[in-house]
Scaffold this motif. Structure first.
Motif, PDB file in Angstrom:
ATOM      1  N   GLY A  22       0.876  -1.118   0.058  1.00  0.00           N
ATOM      2  CA  GLY A  22      -0.139   0.017  -0.027  1.00  0.00           C
ATOM      3  C   GLY A  22       0.866   1.012  -0.029  1.00  0.00           C
ATOM      4  O   GLY A  22       1.675   1.451   0.900  1.00  0.00           O
ATOM      5  N   GLU A  23       0.773   2.194  -0.851  1.00  0.00           N
ATOM      6  CA  GLU A  23       1.660   3.202  -1.351  1.00  0.00           C
ATOM      7  C   GLU A  23       1.248   4.361  -0.360  1.00  0.00           C
ATOM      8  O   GLU A  23       0.279   4.937  -0.160  1.00  0.00           O
ATOM      9  N   ALA A  60       9.191  -2.201   1.334  1.00  0.00           N
ATOM     10  CA  ALA A  60       8.638  -3.021   2.510  1.00  0.00           C
ATOM     11  C   ALA A  60       7.939  -2.460   3.606  1.00  0.00           C
ATOM     12  O   ALA A  60       7.203  -3.040   4.326  1.00  0.00           O
ATOM     13  N   GLN A  61       8.056  -0.932   3.485  1.00  0.00           N
ATOM     14  CA  GLN A  61       7.596  -0.104   4.638  1.00  0.00           C
ATOM     15  C   GLN A  61       6.401   0.866   3.783  1.00  0.00           C
ATOM     16  O   GLN A  61       6.273   2.017   4.521  1.00  0.00           O
ATOM     17  N   GLY A  62       6.161   0.465   2.784  1.00  0.00           N
ATOM     18  CA  GLY A  62       5.086   1.286   2.365  1.00  0.00           C
ATOM     19  C   GLY A  62       5.329   2.554   1.385  1.00  0.00           C
ATOM     20  O   GLY A  62       4.650   3.107   1.044  1.00  0.00           O
ATOM     21  N   ILE A  63       6.768   2.780   1.124  1.00  0.00           N
ATOM     22  CA  ILE A  63       7.517   3.835   0.387  1.00  0.00           C
ATOM     23  C   ILE A  63       7.811   3.484  -1.102  1.00  0.00           C
ATOM     24  O   ILE A  63       8.496   2.611  -1.071  1.00  0.00           O
ATOM     25  N   PRO A 297       0.444  14.083   3.119  1.00  0.00           N
ATOM     26  CA  PRO A 297      -0.031  13.172   2.071  1.00  0.00           C
ATOM     27  C   PRO A 297       0.807  12.970   0.902  1.00  0.00           C
ATOM     28  O   PRO A 297       1.372  14.100   0.395  1.00  0.00           O
ATOM     29  N   ALA A 298       1.005  11.899   0.414  1.00  0.00           N
ATOM     30  CA  ALA A 298       1.714  12.028  -0.977  1.00  0.00           C
ATOM     31  C   ALA A 298       0.685  11.437  -2.113  1.00  0.00           C
ATOM     32  O   ALA A 298       1.062  11.908  -3.421  1.00  0.00           O
ATOM     33  N   LEU A 299      -0.325  11.036  -1.758  1.00  0.00           N
ATOM     34  CA  LEU A 299      -1.326  10.533  -2.900  1.00  0.00           C
ATOM     35  C   LEU A 299      -2.824  11.216  -2.895  1.00  0.00           C
ATOM     36  O   LEU A 299      -2.955  12.229  -1.945  1.00  0.00           O
TER      37      LEU A 299
END
Length: 299
Positions: A22-23, A60-63, A297-299
């Motif tokens: 999950g991004e 692995a940590q969502g990034i 937020p990035a998204l």
């Protein structure tokens, strides 16, 4: 997966590694000096694969990350004919191109810049003018002008004593925007002040990372290893002092290629530069992941 962005004459090339968890954020890894490729390796003996390992750890940590080849080099060879004919402003322009492409492909509202070593200087310069940034992560980034760093490095080796006057004069000239007459330099200094890189040196010497840091109004994380043989802890502290809002993390055992080193033997430290199978510091990965996840937020 491969990813390309528009360069001056042809495409800039990189690798996007998207998180399967999950991004939560998207970051562009900006490489260090010289012929350093998207994985963090270069033909001068560095095979630590630091950027590839960092990208894998962050995924692995969502990034999600994009790691890149600089204009004129490796997969980005078509972008310009001469990779030495470059300035910091050129790298900033390429950063803007990458940020636009990454946002288009991911839908991210903004992109983090993770700048390693020289890439930290590029990130600081980019923060002054590139749109669509979430913030900066400066890893082993210089905190003083490059000319000052070169002076210190030359003085650290007693064998360079006879070269200091000529080196100081060259640095002074380049800092003032004037090229140096290379044939007049002592032979050992010619690679450092080659005519092919003087335009680049002029552009870099003109910038004070601390002054740039003071003008950054985005979230900023400074990460510095205590075993870094190339950038001292004082540089990280100088960046932090210039921007009190920045966060700083000093990892006592991490070195310049982000690997943990036990003991203080320089030979053992340098040996890690050739060890792609040696993991990078898990703490560095976690610190960067937590910071980018928690800062908007990035998204």
């Amino acid at each position: 997966m491969p990813i390309e962005a528009q360069g001056p004459d042809g495409s800039l090339s990189g690798t996007m590694l998207r998180s399967s968890e999950g991004e939560e954020a998207v970051a562009l890894i900006i490489p260090g000096s010289g012929p350093t490729d998207r994985d963090g390796n270069n033909p001068m003996g560095v095979k630590a694969s630091s950027y590839r390992l960092l990208a894998e750890g962050l995924a692995a940590q969502g990034i999600t990350t994009v790691r890149i080849d600089k204009r004129g080099m490796f997969g980005s060879a078509a972008a310009v004919s001469d990779p030495n004919a470059v300035t910091i402003a050129d790298y900033v322009s390429d950063t803007a191109s990458w940020v636009r492409e990454i946002r288009e492909q991911t839908g991210a509202s903004c992109v983090w810049l993770i700048g390693h070593s020289e890439g930290g200087l590029v990130s600081l310069a980019a923060a002054q003018e590139v749109d669509g940034l979430c913030g900066l992560v400066l890893v082993a980034a210089p905190g003083k002008p490059m000319g000052e760093m070169i002076r210190e490095q030359l003085r650290a080796n007693p064998a360079n004593t006879s070269l200091i006057p000529a080196a100081d004069a060259a640095i002074d000239s380049l800092t003032s925007g004037e090229k140096v007459d290379a044939p007049s330099l002592p032979q050992p200094l010619l690679p450092l002040f080659s005519p092919t890189v003087q335009e680049y040196l002029i552009s870099a010497f003109a910038l004070d990372p601390a002054e740039l840091s003071a003008r950054v109004d985005l979230p900023m994380l400074i990460v510095q290893g205590g075993k870094d043989l190339q950038v001292p802890i004082e540089d990280a502290k100088r960046l932090k002092s210039a921007n009190p809002a920045a966060m700083i993390e000093i990892l006592p055992d991490a070195n310049h290629v982000l690997k943990d080193v036990s003991g203080n033997d320089p030979a053992d430290n340098l040996a890690t530069y050739g060890e792609a199978d040696l993991p990078i510091s898990e703490e560095i990965v976690t610190i960067i992941a937590n910071f980018t996840r928690s800062r908007g937020p990035a998204l």
